[in-house]
Design a protein around this motif. Structure first.
Motif, PDB file in Angstrom:
ATOM      1  N   GLY A 108       0.811  -1.208   0.000  1.00 45.16           N
ATOM      2  CA  GLY A 108       0.000   0.000   0.000  1.00 45.16           C
ATOM      3  C   GLY A 108       0.845   1.258   0.000  1.00 45.16           C
ATOM      4  O   GLY A 108       2.056   1.228   0.252  1.00 45.16           O
ATOM      5  N   LEU A 109       0.189   2.372  -0.271  1.00 38.23           N
ATOM      6  CA  LEU A 109       0.858   3.661  -0.401  1.00 38.23           C
ATOM      7  C   LEU A 109       0.256   4.674   0.568  1.00 38.23           C
ATOM      8  O   LEU A 109      -0.969   4.748   0.742  1.00 38.23           O
ATOM      9  CB  LEU A 109       0.711   4.184  -1.834  1.00 38.23           C
ATOM     10  CG  LEU A 109       1.356   3.311  -2.924  1.00 38.23           C
ATOM     11  CD1 LEU A 109       0.879   3.751  -4.301  1.00 38.23           C
ATOM     12  CD2 LEU A 109       2.871   3.392  -2.842  1.00 38.23           C
ATOM     13  N   LEU A 110       1.137   5.460   1.185  1.00 38.54           N
ATOM     14  CA  LEU A 110       0.741   6.489   2.143  1.00 38.54           C
ATOM     15  C   LEU A 110       0.847   7.852   1.472  1.00 38.54           C
ATOM     16  O   LEU A 110       1.922   8.237   0.998  1.00 38.54           O
ATOM     17  CB  LEU A 110       1.645   6.433   3.377  1.00 38.54           C
ATOM     18  CG  LEU A 110       1.350   7.400   4.522  1.00 38.54           C
ATOM     19  CD1 LEU A 110      -0.008   7.086   5.158  1.00 38.54           C
ATOM     20  CD2 LEU A 110       2.457   7.328   5.570  1.00 38.54           C
ATOM     21  N   GLY A 124      -4.413   0.687   0.860  1.00 33.74           N
ATOM     22  CA  GLY A 124      -3.851  -0.653   0.990  1.00 33.74           C
ATOM     23  C   GLY A 124      -4.590  -1.625   0.089  1.00 33.74           C
ATOM     24  O   GLY A 124      -5.822  -1.650   0.065  1.00 33.74           O
ATOM     25  N   CYS A 125      -3.846  -2.420  -0.623  1.00 32.23           N
ATOM     26  CA  CYS A 125      -4.434  -3.359  -1.584  1.00 32.23           C
ATOM     27  C   CYS A 125      -4.007  -4.777  -1.233  1.00 32.23           C
ATOM     28  O   CYS A 125      -2.815  -5.045  -1.071  1.00 32.23           O
ATOM     29  CB  CYS A 125      -3.978  -2.999  -2.993  1.00 32.23           C
ATOM     30  SG  CYS A 125      -4.491  -4.164  -4.264  1.00 32.23           S
ATOM     31  N   SER A 126      -4.977  -5.671  -1.093  1.00 33.73           N
ATOM     32  CA  SER A 126      -4.715  -7.097  -0.857  1.00 33.73           C
ATOM     33  C   SER A 126      -5.196  -7.865  -2.087  1.00 33.73           C
ATOM     34  O   SER A 126      -6.391  -7.866  -2.379  1.00 33.73           O
ATOM     35  CB  SER A 126      -5.453  -7.580   0.389  1.00 33.73           C
ATOM     36  OG  SER A 126      -5.083  -6.831   1.528  1.00 33.73           O
ATOM     37  N   MET A 127      -4.269  -8.499  -2.788  1.00 30.28           N
ATOM     38  CA  MET A 127      -4.606  -9.236  -4.020  1.00 30.28           C
ATOM     39  C   MET A 127      -4.229 -10.695  -3.879  1.00 30.28           C
ATOM     40  O   MET A 127      -3.128 -11.020  -3.420  1.00 30.28           O
ATOM     41  CB  MET A 127      -3.886  -8.628  -5.220  1.00 30.28           C
ATOM     42  CG  MET A 127      -4.306  -9.226  -6.561  1.00 30.28           C
ATOM     43  SD  MET A 127      -3.392  -8.523  -7.958  1.00 30.28           S
ATOM     44  CE  MET A 127      -2.132  -9.794  -8.192  1.00 30.28           C
ATOM     45  N   ASN A 128      -5.127 -11.572  -4.281  1.00 28.07           N
ATOM     46  CA  ASN A 128      -4.876 -12.997  -4.192  1.00 28.07           C
ATOM     47  C   ASN A 128      -3.670 -13.375  -5.053  1.00 28.07           C
ATOM     48  O   ASN A 128      -3.625 -13.073  -6.252  1.00 28.07           O
ATOM     49  CB  ASN A 128      -6.117 -13.757  -4.642  1.00 28.07           C
ATOM     50  CG  ASN A 128      -6.070 -15.217  -4.262  1.00 28.07           C
ATOM     51  OD1 ASN A 128      -5.277 -15.989  -4.787  1.00 28.07           O
ATOM     52  ND2 ASN A 128      -6.950 -15.612  -3.349  1.00 28.07           N
TER      53      ASN A 128
END
Length: 456
Positions: free
Chosen positions: A46-48, A170-174
């Motif tokens: 993820g990026l802030l 924030g990114c959650s990728m399978n």
């Protein structure tokens, strides 16, 4: 003293592809590279971003507008990356016996999850401490989920967390759906569409790198891979990482150039790369910090993209997994009695020898005896695992708030000796390394003169 700050989930919805095409109703078959990922965690990066000053914008209107634009641009992006809106399915038959895992891209699924959350902390609270604060793990959805959970959980989940002076995306990728190259192609495209949307392009937005969903299979194999299992309990495990310290170490372009020059000079060559030189430093330094016995064999593994190594090469837009870990090995005595160049040359040879033939040999062995990676299998007390890549375009992503101030990751796939590579914020060849080690080893690393003299 433990922090009392908590991430509060405010709202949640699901986002589907805009105007889904015929392809999005298909079943997507999975390759050996994909299937092998079923028991490891989702990718979590993820990026802030710094929020606009309160003197310039109304904060309530700002976040409401941002969320709507993110959801709309995500819908447009999922049109191109439609497998991310699907779910995993297992197909079993008794006669003849078969067991296969696939992606159902049908739009009857809910789509990608989109969460809005808040956290009463600042940018400084996140990036100023020496260690990455544990609260960062809460900036991601799918905490501790393994990829097989994609049968019932979204394959993609976005969590947008509003901080006092920042927004974290924030990114959650399978990881069954794609590797780091695929992940950042998705993220880059989402940013590209968001920016085009801000310029007045409402729906028909051309993109720079169209994902290629035609998955690659070895000749005479696929597209359906039959696994030698009857139930997922036979190949799924839940890894709990030991107590770790996570710390970001920054290496300037000048520091890395010195390491590269030193390694090549010691080996009388010009072939050793910057990243191989830096990885050799990390391997030697962590091994020394661990006080590993002299005759114990150690290793340094590098996550390596297979795309350019295939014959013919796979395009960089190939969407899926095409990943392998190559390894340099040595006893502690060999590693520490020889110089930086000796270790870097070991890693150089491991990378150079990883060609199309090596990839096909691995796939042939896998197809003859399929296996699923277990995170615990990577947890070797004498191994260093270098993941991700400083070549990924992370800081080029913008969502109306300028350039991100930091990249951070979640709980996923971390163990003692895991090192994650990011480009440095200032660019120019600088690199940030996120190092995960046991508390004692991290303290020893922080006192290692060779390592810390290269840290800027």
């Amino acid at each position: 003293m433990m922090s009392t700050h908590v991430v509060r989930h405010v709202s949640e919805c699901f986002v589907k592809p805009h105007c889904p095409g015929q392809e999005s109703n298909q079943i997507c078959n999975l390759t050996p590279w994909d299937i092998a990922m079923l028991s490891v965690h989702y990718i979590q990066k993820g990026l802030l971003f710094k929020k606009p000053p309160t003197t310039l914008v109304d904060q309530h209107d700002f976040i409401e507008n941002l969320l709507e634009k993110l959801k709309h641009s995500l819908s447009l992006t999922l049109f191109h990356f439609y497998p991310l809106a699907g779910r995993l399915v297992t197909q079993k038959t008794q006669d003849p016996p078969s067991y296969a895992v696939l992606v159902d891209c049908n739009n009857n699924s809910d789509g990608a999850r989109f969460i809005y959350a808040t956290l009463d902390m600042t940018i400084s609270d996140i990036i100023s401490p020496i260690d990455v604060p544990p609260i960062v793990h809460s900036l991601f959805d799918h905490h501790k989920a393994v990829n097989h959970d994609g049968h019932t959980m979204p394959l993609l989940s976005i969590q947008v967390t509003q901080l006092v002076d920042a927004v974290f995306i924030g990114c959650s990728m399978n990881h069954v759906i794609g590797d780091g190259t695929s992940y950042w192609n998705f993220f880059n495209t989402w940013s590209e569409i968001f920016q085009a949307q801000a310029e007045g392009h409402e729906y028909d937005v051309p993109i720079s790198h169209n994902p290629i969903h035609n998955r690659w299979f070895p000749e005479l194999y696929g597209p359906l891979i039959n696994l030698p299992f009857k139930n997922h309990d036979e190949f799924i495990s839940r890894f709990e990482s030991p107590k770790l310290r996570e710390r970001i170490f920054h290496f300037s372009a000048e520091s890395i150039a010195k390491l590269k020059a030193k390694a090549n000079k010691e080996c009388n060559t010009t072939k050793i790369s910057s990243f191989q030189s830096l990885s050799a430093l990390v391997w030697r330094s962590i091994t020394r910090a661990r006080s590993v016995p002299q005759e114990q064999r150690t290793s340094c593994k590098l996550a390596t993209d297979n795309r350019s190594r295939m014959e013919p090469p796979l395009p960089k837009e190939y969407f899926g997994n095409s990943l392998h870990a190559v390894s340099g090995e040595a006893t502690t005595r060999e590693l520490l009695e020889n110089g930086l160049g000796w270790a870097a040359w070991k890693l150089h040879l491991a990378v150079a020898n990883h060609n199309a033939s090596a990839v096909l040999d691995f796939l042939k062995e896998w197809l003859e005896s399929p296996f699923i990676y277990q995170i615990g299998g990577f947890f070797d007390p004498y191994c260093v695992m270098m993941g991700s890549s400083p070549r990924f375009n992370m800081y080029g992503n913008e969502f109306g708030m300028g350039k991100a101030v930091a990249v951070r990751s979640g709980y996923a796939n971390k163990f003692d000796g895991k090192v994650t590579s990011y480009p440095g914020h200032e660019g120019g060849g600088s690199i940030d390394l996120e190092v995960c080690l046991s508390p004692d080893t991290m303290s020893a690393l922080e006192s290692d003169d060779e390592f810390m003299s290269a840290v800027c």
